[in-house]
Design a protein around this motif. Structure first.
Motif, short mmCIF file in Angstrom:
data_model
loop_
_atom_site.label_atom_id
_atom_site.label_comp_id
_atom_site.label_asym_id
_atom_site.label_seq_id
_atom_site.Cartn_x
_atom_site.Cartn_y
_atom_site.Cartn_z
N PHE A 153 0.80 -1.22 0.00
CA PHE A 153 0.00 0.00 0.00
C PHE A 153 0.84 1.28 0.00
O PHE A 153 0.51 2.22 -0.71
CB PHE A 153 -0.98 0.00 1.19
CG PHE A 153 -1.91 -1.17 1.17
CD1 PHE A 153 -2.98 -1.22 0.30
CD2 PHE A 153 -1.70 -2.26 2.01
CE1 PHE A 153 -3.83 -2.32 0.26
CE2 PHE A 153 -2.54 -3.35 1.99
CZ PHE A 153 -3.61 -3.39 1.10
N PRO A 156 2.79 1.81 -3.53
CA PRO A 156 1.81 2.15 -4.58
C PRO A 156 1.14 3.50 -4.37
O PRO A 156 0.96 4.26 -5.33
CB PRO A 156 0.80 1.00 -4.50
CG PRO A 156 1.57 -0.14 -3.94
CD PRO A 156 2.53 0.47 -2.97
N MET A 157 0.77 3.82 -3.14
CA MET A 157 0.11 5.11 -2.90
C MET A 157 1.09 6.26 -3.10
O MET A 157 0.73 7.31 -3.63
CB MET A 157 -0.50 5.15 -1.49
CG MET A 157 -1.68 4.21 -1.33
SD MET A 157 -3.00 4.44 -2.55
CE MET A 157 -3.61 6.04 -2.10
N TRP A 158 2.33 6.07 -2.68
CA TRP A 158 3.34 7.11 -2.89
C TRP A 158 3.55 7.32 -4.40
O TRP A 158 3.60 8.44 -4.88
CB TRP A 158 4.67 6.72 -2.23
CG TRP A 158 5.75 7.72 -2.51
CD1 TRP A 158 5.97 8.90 -1.86
CD2 TRP A 158 6.75 7.63 -3.53
NE1 TRP A 158 7.06 9.54 -2.41
CE2 TRP A 158 7.55 8.79 -3.44
CE3 TRP A 158 7.04 6.68 -4.51
CZ2 TRP A 158 8.62 9.02 -4.29
CZ3 TRP A 158 8.11 6.92 -5.35
CH2 TRP A 158 8.88 8.08 -5.24
N ARG A 160 1.44 6.64 -6.80
CA ARG A 160 0.23 7.27 -7.33
C ARG A 160 0.23 8.76 -7.06
O ARG A 160 -0.06 9.56 -7.96
CB ARG A 160 -0.99 6.61 -6.66
CG ARG A 160 -2.30 7.13 -7.11
CD ARG A 160 -3.42 6.39 -6.41
NE ARG A 160 -4.71 6.94 -6.75
CZ ARG A 160 -5.86 6.41 -6.40
NH1 ARG A 160 -5.87 5.29 -5.69
NH2 ARG A 160 -6.98 6.96 -6.73
N PHE A 161 0.55 9.15 -5.84
CA PHE A 161 0.59 10.57 -5.48
C PHE A 161 1.68 11.30 -6.23
O PHE A 161 1.47 12.38 -6.76
CB PHE A 161 0.79 10.71 -3.97
CG PHE A 161 0.98 12.13 -3.53
CD1 PHE A 161 -0.11 12.99 -3.44
CD2 PHE A 161 2.23 12.62 -3.23
CE1 PHE A 161 0.05 14.31 -3.05
CE2 PHE A 161 2.42 13.94 -2.84
CZ PHE A 161 1.32 14.79 -2.74
N THR A 164 0.99 11.00 -10.47
CA THR A 164 -0.28 11.30 -11.10
C THR A 164 -0.32 12.76 -11.49
O THR A 164 -0.03 13.63 -10.67
CB THR A 164 -1.45 10.98 -10.14
OG1 THR A 164 -1.40 9.60 -9.81
CG2 THR A 164 -2.78 11.29 -10.80
#
Length: 166
Positions: A153, A156-158, A160-161, A164
């Motif tokens: 998590f 992937p979230m890093w 994505r942030f 993006t």
């Protein structure tokens, strides 16, 4: 044009696809991801189902038996969530709602991954408690849990942030 500008230009263009084409592509990608997770949860769940039939199970403390039962229930729930995209697809196929189906399948896959994380963590806790009887087991399990959270998590979230386009 610099490499950064070229990358930004490509990112801003995105894909030239219709909503249906995007749903088709995302469905294929999702199913590939689910195959990996399903394999892991099915092997783990299959192993868990056999434990109760071993002589060692009868010698487990009440706490360890409770951990086992919770782990099996988590494994069953993870299996259900990770198989649900297949059922969803089969039941809505041909109804012209693929974008919505992809959205729901994606959500169920994420739920399945969280349940798989819980199952794996509880399994590790049980195994290490039975194997070592040492007081450092919760710390080891917490370390592994943090590692999973970072890998599954956090990164992937890093990403994505960080990558993006706004």
């Amino acid at each position: 044009m610099t490499a950064a500008e070229d990358s930004e230009k490509k990112r801003s263009r995105g894909r030239n696809e219709t909503e249906e084409e995007r749903a088709d592509r995302m469905w294929v990608e999702l199913i590939q991801e689910v195959r990996v997770a399903q394999m892991g949860v099915q092997i783990l769940f299959g192993f868990l189902l056999t434990v109760v039939f071993t002589p060692t199970y009868r010698g487990l403390s009440d706490t360890d038996q409770t951990i086992y039962i919770v782990t099996v229930v988590l494994g069953a729930a993870a299996t259900g969530a990770l198989i649900s995209p297949v059922s969803l697809h089969r039941l809505v196929s041909g109804r012209r709602i693929k974008p919505q189906a992809v959205n729901w399948a994606s959500r169920m896959t994420l739920v399945g991954l969280v349940l798989l994380l819980a199952t794996t963590t509880a399994s590790l806790l049980l195994i290490l408690r039975v194997a070592t009887h040492d007081p450092y087991v919760p710390y080891l399990v917490t370390g592994v849990l943090v590692w999973y959270l970072v890998c599954w998590f956090g990164i992937p979230m890093w990403t994505r942030f960080r990558h993006t386009s706004r």
